[in-house]
Motif scaffolding. Sequence first.
Motif, PDB file in Angstrom:
ATOM      1  N   CYS A 173      24.232 -48.831 -19.593  1.00 59.72           N
ATOM      2  CA  CYS A 173      26.002 -48.591 -20.160  1.00 59.72           C
ATOM      3  C   CYS A 173      26.308 -49.373 -20.356  1.00 59.72           C
ATOM      4  O   CYS A 173      26.782 -50.224 -19.487  1.00 59.72           O
ATOM      5  CB  CYS A 173      26.153 -47.306 -18.902  1.00 59.72           C
ATOM      6  SG  CYS A 173      27.500 -46.680 -19.567  1.00 59.72           S
ATOM      7  N   TYR A 203      24.116 -41.501 -19.891  1.00 62.16           N
ATOM      8  CA  TYR A 203      24.193 -40.972 -19.178  1.00 62.16           C
ATOM      9  C   TYR A 203      22.275 -40.579 -18.076  1.00 62.16           C
ATOM     10  O   TYR A 203      21.685 -40.623 -19.386  1.00 62.16           O
ATOM     11  CB  TYR A 203      24.515 -39.618 -19.473  1.00 62.16           C
ATOM     12  CG  TYR A 203      24.382 -38.447 -18.338  1.00 62.16           C
ATOM     13  CD1 TYR A 203      25.468 -38.671 -17.656  1.00 62.16           C
ATOM     14  CD2 TYR A 203      23.527 -37.426 -18.659  1.00 62.16           C
ATOM     15  CE1 TYR A 203      25.632 -37.383 -16.637  1.00 62.16           C
ATOM     16  CE2 TYR A 203      23.834 -36.230 -17.837  1.00 62.16           C
ATOM     17  CZ  TYR A 203      24.591 -36.843 -16.977  1.00 62.16           C
ATOM     18  OH  TYR A 203      24.677 -35.937 -15.527  1.00 62.16           O
ATOM     19  N   CYS A 238      29.982 -36.909 -19.855  1.00 57.91           N
ATOM     20  CA  CYS A 238      29.200 -37.825 -20.672  1.00 57.91           C
ATOM     21  C   CYS A 238      27.894 -37.172 -20.112  1.00 57.91           C
ATOM     22  O   CYS A 238      27.010 -37.365 -21.225  1.00 57.91           O
ATOM     23  CB  CYS A 238      28.564 -39.136 -19.513  1.00 57.91           C
ATOM     24  SG  CYS A 238      29.481 -40.819 -20.353  1.00 57.91           S
ATOM     25  N   CYS A 264      24.079 -41.184 -12.636  1.00 56.12           N
ATOM     26  CA  CYS A 264      26.189 -40.676 -12.420  1.00 56.12           C
ATOM     27  C   CYS A 264      27.284 -40.507 -12.107  1.00 56.12           C
ATOM     28  O   CYS A 264      28.375 -40.359 -11.930  1.00 56.12           O
ATOM     29  CB  CYS A 264      26.377 -40.973 -13.869  1.00 56.12           C
ATOM     30  SG  CYS A 264      25.544 -41.862 -15.649  1.00 56.12           S
ATOM     31  N   CYS A 313      29.613 -42.683 -11.454  1.00 53.70           N
ATOM     32  CA  CYS A 313      30.856 -42.765 -11.972  1.00 53.70           C
ATOM     33  C   CYS A 313      31.976 -41.744 -12.547  1.00 53.70           C
ATOM     34  O   CYS A 313      31.511 -40.501 -12.701  1.00 53.70           O
ATOM     35  CB  CYS A 313      30.011 -43.256 -13.279  1.00 53.70           C
ATOM     36  SG  CYS A 313      31.215 -43.729 -14.493  1.00 53.70           S
ATOM     37  N   ALA A 355      31.365 -39.113 -14.856  1.00 57.45           N
ATOM     38  CA  ALA A 355      29.848 -38.437 -15.398  1.00 57.45           C
ATOM     39  C   ALA A 355      30.243 -37.125 -16.065  1.00 57.45           C
ATOM     40  O   ALA A 355      28.649 -36.626 -17.105  1.00 57.45           O
ATOM     41  CB  ALA A 355      29.391 -38.875 -13.487  1.00 57.45           C
TER      42      ALA A 355
HETATM   43  S1  SF4 Z   1      29.191 -41.494 -16.398  1.00 56.13           S
HETATM   44 FE1  SF4 Z   1      28.993 -41.820 -18.785  1.00 56.13          FE
HETATM   45  S2  SF4 Z   1      30.018 -44.148 -18.899  1.00 56.13           S
HETATM   46 FE2  SF4 Z   1      29.079 -43.062 -16.072  1.00 56.13          FE
HETATM   47  S3  SF4 Z   1      28.022 -45.135 -15.930  1.00 56.13           S
HETATM   48 FE3  SF4 Z   1      26.953 -42.532 -16.719  1.00 56.13          FE
HETATM   49  S4  SF4 Z   1      26.812 -42.600 -19.007  1.00 56.13           S
HETATM   50 FE4  SF4 Z   1      28.197 -44.887 -18.663  1.00 56.13          FE
END
Ligand code: SF4
Lengths: 391, 533
Positions: free
Chosen positions: A40, A289, A303, A293, A297, A300
């Motif tokens: 990512c 994604y 994404c 995630c 993250c 998430a």
């Molecule tokens: S949520 Fe989006 S930015 Fe975060 S790691 Fe997953 S793909 Fe990458």
Amino acid sequence: MSTTHHHSLRKRLADLRGPGTAPRPLDARALAALAANPGCRRRALMDAAGVDKGAVAEVLGAPARFGQSRFAFSRGHAFEARVKRDGCAELLRLLGAADPGVPAEVPDLAAPGPEGRAARTRLALAEAPAGSWTLLDHPLLALEVAGSLAYLEPDAVAVAPDGRWTVVEIKSFPILDGGADAQKVGAAARQAAVYVLALDAVEPGRARPDVLLVCPRDFSNLPTAEWVDVRKQLAVTGRQLTRLTRIEDIAATLPEGTTFDLRYAADGSTPTRSRIELSQAVDAVPAAYAPECLSTCELAFHCRDRSRADGCVESLGRGLRGELGTLTTVDAVLSAAHGEAGDPADPAVAALRRAAALRAEALAAPVPGAGVPAQQAGEGAGERAGDAACR
Amino acid sequence: MSLMNTLARAEAVAAGRAVPAATVRHRHLAERPLVLVPLTTAGEAGAPLGAMVGTDRDAPVLLVVPQPLDRELRFGFFAGLAAAVLPLMAAYEDDVEVEPATRNREESEVCADAPQIVVPNSAALEYVRLLGRSTRFLRTVEDPDAPHPVPVPVPLLGRWLTHYGERARTPGSALLVAMTELLTRHWATGQSSMEDQHLGALLGWIDPPPGLDGAVAAERAQTDRAPDGLLLSPPAGPATDPLFDNRVLAPAMARYDAARTDGADAAEVAAAEADVRRLVGSQLRPTWDDVWHGLDLLRALPEGARVADRWKRDRWSFTGHRDRLRAGEPPQPKRDGAVAAAQKLAGRETAQARVSAQEALDDPLTMAVRRLAGEAFAGEVTGVEMTYSEGRRPMPRPLLTVRTPDLPQAEPGTKAYRAVPGAKSAQSAEIVSVAPEVRSDGTPYDGGPAAHLVVVRLTGGMGSGRVPKEGSVPEAGARVDFTLFEHDPRGGPGLPEPEQTPWTHGGPPDAGVPPGTPPPADAPDPVTAEDYL
Ligand code: SF4
């Protein structure tokens, strides 16, 4: 790397973050998450630039569900204080000190700014006297990741009389009857491995590859500890972090003027950046994604929306790509399964057709012994886009 | 995840709602299950925050600990939970059926039914185990030396919860079940299995409100917040939403603490406590309703034919624990001994094989998964050739040729089993050969064969004469189903498993221990000033 070079990358990252916005430091948890999804670029770049992804997600209208409960926070602090009280006597005992009664050296690491604290830490590690214990309470370690610097703060690093360094992780989940929640231990191990990597950057090989995990015992507040071998996590995380695309290469692909600046109003807390503009900036950086995630993250939900809109099969599970081969979208999977597209010589297509035929047959069949017709499969197709965005 | 499941999820995305993953219900559902929704205090392993519990969906019992760090209040919670759970256990203990003697076992009794406990998700199920562990060793007011005695029934509650928690590790068991697991077994959603762990989102896919798409309903459940910032569909627990903790619960608890330390205005304390109760109740109620909603959905599915067999084993498990309690055995140990652990593991492996076989036999959709994996095949008999075994008394060993679209993964000599409608057990057979179908001139079809020809030799289920029993050999043109797995991996139904045999009944055997010696008991957890116990 030359200083000017470093300087220009830093400037670029500051622009991405937005002028006057303080960078969010990368911690070990974030690095471990980064290493878990090295493909990512979006996360790699935003983390390196110190962007507050949580705030970005708010403006995008897809806030994360993270956060720490005050209760857990105060429990964690109380427990850590309990472990470190009386000059860390308890911690020395758990580390296996021959005579925990002899107090350890606990050098003062306070200094202005992260560079200063990291320098103090390096100095303290270098000056730790042989033949006795030294405990570094919340040292700061620097680690270069994808060409940009991250500062990491383990709970403690111990220097043993023989000169070896040990990472100490203090967690407030219990070790119950000798065992602990495997998921939590795994997360702690991945995090600790990042600290070992950072110590290896100071002097390779001095840090022990097993870390001391200190937790409350059973339902009490009494500390107990387990040695956790993190060699596997070290290897994986180390490899993944080197696989990260260099931040400057990612930055170089972005349109001129791209920024994640939230343009805070004069009050310093009200973002004024338009959602559409910000969304365009975020989407300009390729993402990868997967449902994981959602627990690692802040972006998430944003994404996920994108991934679903593109119909990527990965939104149904990271492991799926292996068995689906070149079929990267839900549409492609379904049309292959129903014989509308796809090469029947492709094993994935052939298997899907078999699966679809068997599934249809089973749903049409009477239930054995029950004499009741089976449930009917849902019908109707949603609007789905092409597969351009799915890798 | 199996390819079949991937396909089903893709179909769910296209359909905008969940699609069936089973055509029958594979788990027993009690008429009046006990629903238990526990909440825990963030960061504190042994400190419950509250629970909603009961068998009446319109009248849940709400238990709340207004200050989870207060030992007495926690004990009050345990006593409340015991009052909600134990009478239910007792109600089932004496209604028994007599199980006639068999070759291996004396006549014995088995409870005619057993209480079923339903929790929202796997984390809650794990929490039931934790509650069992934290309460079964507590010392009661009957113990004069106990520094912090609990009401008498609390350790008994711990022992039952521990038993239920352990039983839930047996595949296919249903004494204690998690709603998310039940639902994901029967429906495939258009999201990942990770997202399926969120009960509200899962229900959003399976039964979206009118006018809503499954994805939208699921997303609402995951993210929609009221104007006060709180989630409309709070986490199903046991962890609470951190925002709820920080924004409303912590201040309310602080007010409660203040009212208590300020001294003595009972009305003020009561008001502060009522406030915490209301807040915790507000987080529990949506999940409580979700669990009952899930039960409604599951009840609409017809029960699988072999579900009652597995439930009977659960009844044995319940009966076994009842007997151990009656025999005065000590609480379950903190850690299993090597023998007990190995026995449990072996028992679970058998149970896994059994439930996999039974679910496939009960449900064409589950059988389809096994067929896709090459572990079963179905097709039409295209030829029957009568052959006989060698030896003094030749027995019929008919060879069937079966044309199947499946591709069984079997070497010649592999055992196969035929499901015979109405028969008690499967007909045994043996794979002779598996070959792709070819054109009549012997050349292969372009683009691969559409079918395989499997030759199987029937080896049993034909009676003991030289002529096969009437109807025991399928004729050409008949549709047959074969599996490469056994239909009943071990023993018939109705035998208690060794792990469920109380030591007073001769088991579980522990090496070197004279019969009748109770196992050594674990000591209670030590109590220290800093303990949260
Ligand atoms: S949520 Fe989006 S930015 Fe975060 S790691 Fe997953 S793909 Fe990458």
